[in-house]
Write a protein that holds these residues in place. Sequence first.
Motif, short mmCIF file in Angstrom:
data_model
loop_
_atom_site.label_atom_id
_atom_site.label_comp_id
_atom_site.label_asym_id
_atom_site.label_seq_id
_atom_site.Cartn_x
_atom_site.Cartn_y
_atom_site.Cartn_z
N ILE A 164 -16.26 1.56 -13.18
CA ILE A 164 -17.06 2.66 -14.01
C ILE A 164 -16.14 3.69 -14.51
CG2 ILE A 164 -18.59 4.86 -13.97
CD1 ILE A 164 -20.07 3.31 -11.76
N GLU A 165 -14.89 3.85 -14.05
CA GLU A 165 -13.74 4.78 -14.85
C GLU A 165 -13.25 3.86 -15.89
OE1 GLU A 165 -11.08 6.22 -11.76
OE2 GLU A 165 -12.49 7.54 -10.73
N VAL A 166 -13.12 2.62 -15.70
CA VAL A 166 -12.45 2.06 -16.79
C VAL A 166 -13.26 1.73 -17.69
CG1 VAL A 166 -11.80 -0.63 -17.36
CG2 VAL A 166 -11.08 0.56 -15.13
N ALA A 167 -14.62 1.69 -17.67
CA ALA A 167 -15.68 1.58 -18.84
C ALA A 167 -15.63 2.72 -19.41
CB ALA A 167 -17.05 1.21 -18.07
N ALA A 168 -15.78 4.13 -18.73
CA ALA A 168 -15.62 5.30 -19.34
C ALA A 168 -14.61 5.37 -20.20
CB ALA A 168 -15.79 6.38 -18.43
N ALA A 169 -13.25 4.93 -19.97
CA ALA A 169 -12.08 5.21 -20.84
C ALA A 169 -12.46 4.18 -22.04
CB ALA A 169 -10.90 4.72 -20.09
N GLY A 170 -13.28 3.18 -21.91
CA GLY A 170 -13.37 2.26 -23.20
C GLY A 170 -14.41 2.91 -24.30
N ALA A 171 -14.59 2.03 -25.22
CA ALA A 171 -15.89 2.33 -26.07
C ALA A 171 -16.92 1.37 -25.84
CB ALA A 171 -15.19 2.21 -27.55
N GLY A 172 -18.14 1.71 -26.33
CA GLY A 172 -19.24 0.70 -26.40
C GLY A 172 -19.85 0.60 -25.17
N ALA A 173 -19.71 1.31 -24.30
CA ALA A 173 -20.52 1.27 -22.83
C ALA A 173 -21.90 1.50 -23.13
CB ALA A 173 -19.88 2.27 -21.81
N GLY A 174 -22.15 2.57 -23.97
CA GLY A 174 -23.82 2.93 -24.14
C GLY A 174 -24.53 1.89 -24.79
#
Length: 918
Positions: free
Chosen positions: A582-592
């Motif tokens: 989840i931390e990795v995803a938060a640091a990237g773009a396009g999770a939403g």
Amino acid sequence: MRIRLLGEITAHVDGVPVDLGHERQRCVLAALLVEPGRPVPADVLLERAWGDRLPQHPRQALYSYVSRLRQTLARGGCTVPRRPSGYLVEIDPLDVDLHLFDDLVRRAGGPAQSDDCAVELLDTALELWTGDAFGGLDTPWLNGIRRELHRRRRTAQQRRDDLALRLGRHATVLDGLLARADAEPFDEALTGSALLALCRCGRRAEALARYDQLRRHLAEDLGIEPGDELRGLHERILRDAPDLALREPATVVPQQLPPAPAAFTGRTGELAELTAAMQAGSDRAAGPIAVIGGVGGAGKTWLALRWAHEHRERFPDGWLYVNLRGFDPTGEPVAPAAAIRSFLTALGVAAEAVPADEPEQAAAFRRLVDGRRMLVVLDNARDSAQVVPLLPGSATVAVLVTSRRRLTGLVAAHSARPVVLDCMSPADAAELLRVRLGAARVAAEPGAVEALLPLCAGLPLALGIVAARAATDPHCRLRTLVTELRSRPTRLDALDAGDLAVSLRAVMAGSVRHLPPAAAELFGLLSLGPGPDIGGTAAASLAGCDPGGLRPAIRELLDASLLVEESPRRFRMHDLVRLYGIEVAAAGAGAGSAVERLLDHYVHSACAAAGRLEPLRDPLLLPAPLPGVRAETFGDRRAALAWFAAEEQVLLSAVRYADGAGFHRHAWQLAWALVYVLDQRGNWHAELDVHRAALRSALRLGCDTAIGHAHRGLARACTWLRNFDEARGHLGAALDAYRRLGDQAGQGFVYRNLARVSARQGQPDRALADDRRALAMFEAAGHDHGRAQTLNALGWHLAHLGEHEQAVARCGQAIEVQQRLGDRHGEGLTWDTLAWSRHRSGRPEQALGCYERAAALLRDQCDRYQEAVVTEHLGDAYAALGRRSEARAAWLRAAGLLATLGHPDARVLRAKATTGAH
């Protein structure tokens, strides 16, 4: 950002210097960075940066400097937050040269570190120094820290020089030794190293002259003689003793294994599996190879060392060990050539005798171990390519490998036996805490221990960190740790013991860092999935790509033990791995948008499956899914039921997630699609839960269609749970919503639901009135499916009121409509009503054929729940005819059908078959 303290204080962002301000501002920065990550109170900062020479307005000056530093450091992505306990700089400690120096020195001193690697690490550490620590800054506190740092620098230099001399690198360190000996003439250990280096470089006379010079200085300045060790070295130089030269050591029995784990618990099954794997490979020409695989923190090294120490007697010729650092958070993996050189040294080969050519080094290693009964432990391997050059190739040498990756190449090409390490069982995890904390500490807070176990999710590293935090702070209550761990956003912070080697986040980062970019991105996205696992098509929708294109990234995650394939094309993440993802995803773009694609997949797939199960149910009008979404398709009812069975827990989680994350349309539509399967399984509490979430979302949307469906779903669950007043309240609200819409069919279904409530309350006359209102609504709307359902229900109520002729007539009308619509499922339900009416009218023998026909129709439609209901009724008819054995057989068959659904009524039916009561 890189910050230097070992010299003038400087900072660089991507190699570009950053202005850190004047002297006092740099003092404040140094005072914060000596202990990174630990808040420093304002009073302590003032004392460190000013000493007793405080400015006129000390706190105002401090706030000003901190504010400027905050702006400066922000350029490099660093923050300077203020906590209740003080200020701190949030920066990776290894981006500060002081802490990088300490880490390199610590690694060089590791028990399994080869001398070659240790020298390289120490050289790297010492090269970080560019002058006096903190430059020219002058406060009492900084001066004290500076003295301590210089002492650590001298210790590292001495260690490096000793290792270099042992490796025969006297020429490379001689100049530095002589310069430091001149600067510190009374340091006898330093002088001894310089004398030995001079001798080995052929400068024996100069060595003797330096000794005489030191002896005179000691006598004249201090009135003492050199110590015994230095005098002994002097005598050996005078005698030209042969032990001063490097020699080829005799053959040795290497004993490189680190100590056995002191607090090892559990893992009996894995230890036995490992023993079996080693024995199964003992007849191989190349010797047995076992690979312990699992997620970071699962205890692979722990298990390997326990097994190795338990079986030491099997390897009398020695044990070689190397930490290959395949996933080390602070450095690169150990090259195979460096590992082989460390093995050669352990086997007694002098540094100057080691072949220069790497293939020759490998050949020398294999020659030395050939025929010897040895164990080679290759710990923390990055991949098969790192391991293969280190295989001894001897039938007498066993190899034990640990890795976070599955090392499929090693298994395929070298017949290695895999031993997969999963989470600890709850019992073993509890025992580990008891061993680490002591029985008294555990007994004092049994509730806290019980709460800690699921929060650590059976991961030994997490359990060890919790135990370490509690053990090192006797005042720390276990319930305090429970509170920290219960917060998902900060759980990984709580699982950090202040050292990169025992930080769960650092361990996970080491695994992810080595992934290809596509796999690392997918890792972050998969962690966002709301359920306990995820299917292949759902994963493809999440990533917005074709399932075939996703396979290489999936394989990478499986190989890295960051993902587990528990059944074909269904993947699961360990709970704590998911938190890091989840931390990795938060640091990237396009999770939403990825999450919205996933929810679109679930909504469209669930509605398609629901359509297969109830083809005559009014469908929802869904918007088109986002680009990249792949919805499931279903050829028949069996496929739809199988999909719901696999996805049920995921879909329940998805409803709750969608409601909480603001995807309100997805929340109520998923709940709508789940009604049938939740009813089938008697999972009414879950039905209540998801429709509460659906209602919250529907109200936020202000959509009457959604509001009506959500209230009806809640009423359905309340009815089964016998909360009749609450059910009627929800149905009243649903009726209001459908009236606002002018939806006559919707109103008809509400009256149909009200009739079900009355029937469950044992009020058939009231149910009859409600269903007559429902029939009028369906007839006005021209809704034949609703009309047929209601005709069947009217037959049921009339039968309960003893009006059997009318009941049969209503059932006949229902069957006529159902046959015209092709509603075989509804027809099966009506034949059950018809049979029940004949049974209750005193004609159980006529009911048997109707029940059998009803059961056959429902079996054909794969409706196990309703088939079980009809089969129970069939048993009741047999019992009324005195055919007890056939009745018990029917009841047991019905109980078996419910048991396959996990339905709670299965127990009731088994009891009925046992007692014969009905």
